[in-house]
Design an enzyme around this catalytic site. Structure first.
Site, PDB file in Angstrom:
ATOM      1  N   GLU A  48       1.132  -0.921   0.033  1.00 31.72           N
ATOM      2  CA  GLU A  48       0.231  -0.150  -0.387  1.00 31.72           C
ATOM      3  C   GLU A  48       0.629   1.173   0.344  1.00 31.72           C
ATOM      4  O   GLU A  48       2.494   0.868   0.237  1.00 31.72           O
ATOM      5  CB  GLU A  48      -0.955   0.367   0.951  1.00 31.72           C
ATOM      6  CG  GLU A  48      -2.084  -1.270   1.170  1.00 31.72           C
ATOM      7  CD  GLU A  48      -2.753  -1.318   2.300  1.00 31.72           C
ATOM      8  OE1 GLU A  48      -2.816  -0.873   2.892  1.00 31.72           O
ATOM      9  OE2 GLU A  48      -4.061  -1.918   2.032  1.00 31.72           O
ATOM     10  N   CYS A  57      -2.215  -4.779  -5.605  1.00 30.57           N
ATOM     11  CA  CYS A  57      -2.568  -5.755  -5.073  1.00 30.57           C
ATOM     12  C   CYS A  57      -1.595  -7.604  -4.846  1.00 30.57           C
ATOM     13  O   CYS A  57      -0.592  -7.102  -5.856  1.00 30.57           O
ATOM     14  CB  CYS A  57      -3.346  -7.051  -5.552  1.00 30.57           C
ATOM     15  SG  CYS A  57      -5.095  -5.548  -5.824  1.00 30.57           S
ATOM     16  N   GLU A  59      -1.885 -10.203  -6.309  1.00 29.58           N
ATOM     17  CA  GLU A  59      -1.636 -10.840  -7.133  1.00 29.58           C
ATOM     18  C   GLU A  59      -0.576 -10.175  -7.858  1.00 29.58           C
ATOM     19  O   GLU A  59      -0.080 -11.029  -9.040  1.00 29.58           O
ATOM     20  CB  GLU A  59      -3.025 -10.805  -7.485  1.00 29.58           C
ATOM     21  CG  GLU A  59      -4.153 -12.132  -6.696  1.00 29.58           C
ATOM     22  CD  GLU A  59      -4.752 -10.694  -5.919  1.00 29.58           C
ATOM     23  OE1 GLU A  59      -3.960  -9.806  -5.325  1.00 29.58           O
ATOM     24  OE2 GLU A  59      -6.264 -10.943  -5.399  1.00 29.58           O
ATOM     25  N   CYS A  92      -8.874  -8.308  -8.161  1.00 34.37           N
ATOM     26  CA  CYS A  92      -9.961  -7.401  -8.113  1.00 34.37           C
ATOM     27  C   CYS A  92     -10.378  -7.499  -9.394  1.00 34.37           C
ATOM     28  O   CYS A  92      -9.513  -7.883 -10.580  1.00 34.37           O
ATOM     29  CB  CYS A  92      -9.332  -5.882  -7.432  1.00 34.37           C
ATOM     30  SG  CYS A  92      -7.863  -5.188  -8.378  1.00 34.37           S
ATOM     31  N   CYS A  95      -7.096  -6.403 -11.361  1.00 37.08           N
ATOM     32  CA  CYS A  95      -5.722  -7.792 -10.986  1.00 37.08           C
ATOM     33  C   CYS A  95      -6.176  -9.028 -12.252  1.00 37.08           C
ATOM     34  O   CYS A  95      -5.708  -9.199 -13.068  1.00 37.08           O
ATOM     35  CB  CYS A  95      -6.218  -8.445  -9.622  1.00 37.08           C
ATOM     36  SG  CYS A  95      -5.186  -7.805  -8.762  1.00 37.08           S
TER      37      CYS A  95
END
Ligand code: THU
Length: 143
Positions: A48, A57, A59, A92, A95
């Site tokens: 983050e 993310c 992934e 998401c 991703c």
């Protein structure tokens, strides 16, 4: 594919990846691990940023680590998190689009938590109607 067939070693790498999560803003730690078609494993965690749109993310971190090492073909990915309601975390949209660039329809997406794998999808089940490289016109030759 049933959760009992889950790849244990890859799940462990995703769990290890999750321990490195940099998620001071959401407090939501996610881990991922990919297995390339050549048999290599790369793990990732969410990273983050105080400027929230800069968050990446787990992934994508795992996939882009592999791609940046020259590995662009994937057999499977494991994603692990602990959600508030005890369910698994699904990738998401951003991703899924990154997966679309590098995964095949039959690349397996395993979803789980600290206890194990709970769900499995083929990539094409998660993003059945997708925009990809094949939709673009052939690039013109330069020069
Ligand atoms: N996150 C992931 O890493 N993977 C997902 O599949 C869902 C969301 C991260 C992004 C952000 O750091 C935090 O979880 C909350 O959205």
């Amino acid at each position: 594919v049933k959760p009992k067939d889950a790849p244990k070693a890859l799940w462990r790498k995703a769990i290890d990846g999750r321990k490195k999560s940099h998620s001071p803003y959401s407090q939501f730690a996610v881990g991922a691990a990919v297995l390339t078609r050549s048999g290599k494993i790369y793990s990732g965690c969410n990273v983050e940023n105080a400027s929230y749109p800069g968050c990446v993310c787990a992934e994508r971190v795992a996939i882009l680590k592999a791609v940046s090492e020259g590995q662009k073909q994937f057999r499977e990915i494991v994603v692990v998190a602990e959600t508030a309601d005890g369910g698994v975390v699904r990738p998401c949209g951003v991703c899924l689009q990154t997966m679309c660039e590098f995964f095949s329809g039959d690349t397996l997406v395993w979803l789980g938590d600290a206890k194990g794998i709970r769900e499995c999808f083929r990539f094409e089940e998660l993003l059945p109607h997708r925009f990809g490289a094949g939709d673009l016109p052939k690039p013109k030759r330069l020069g």
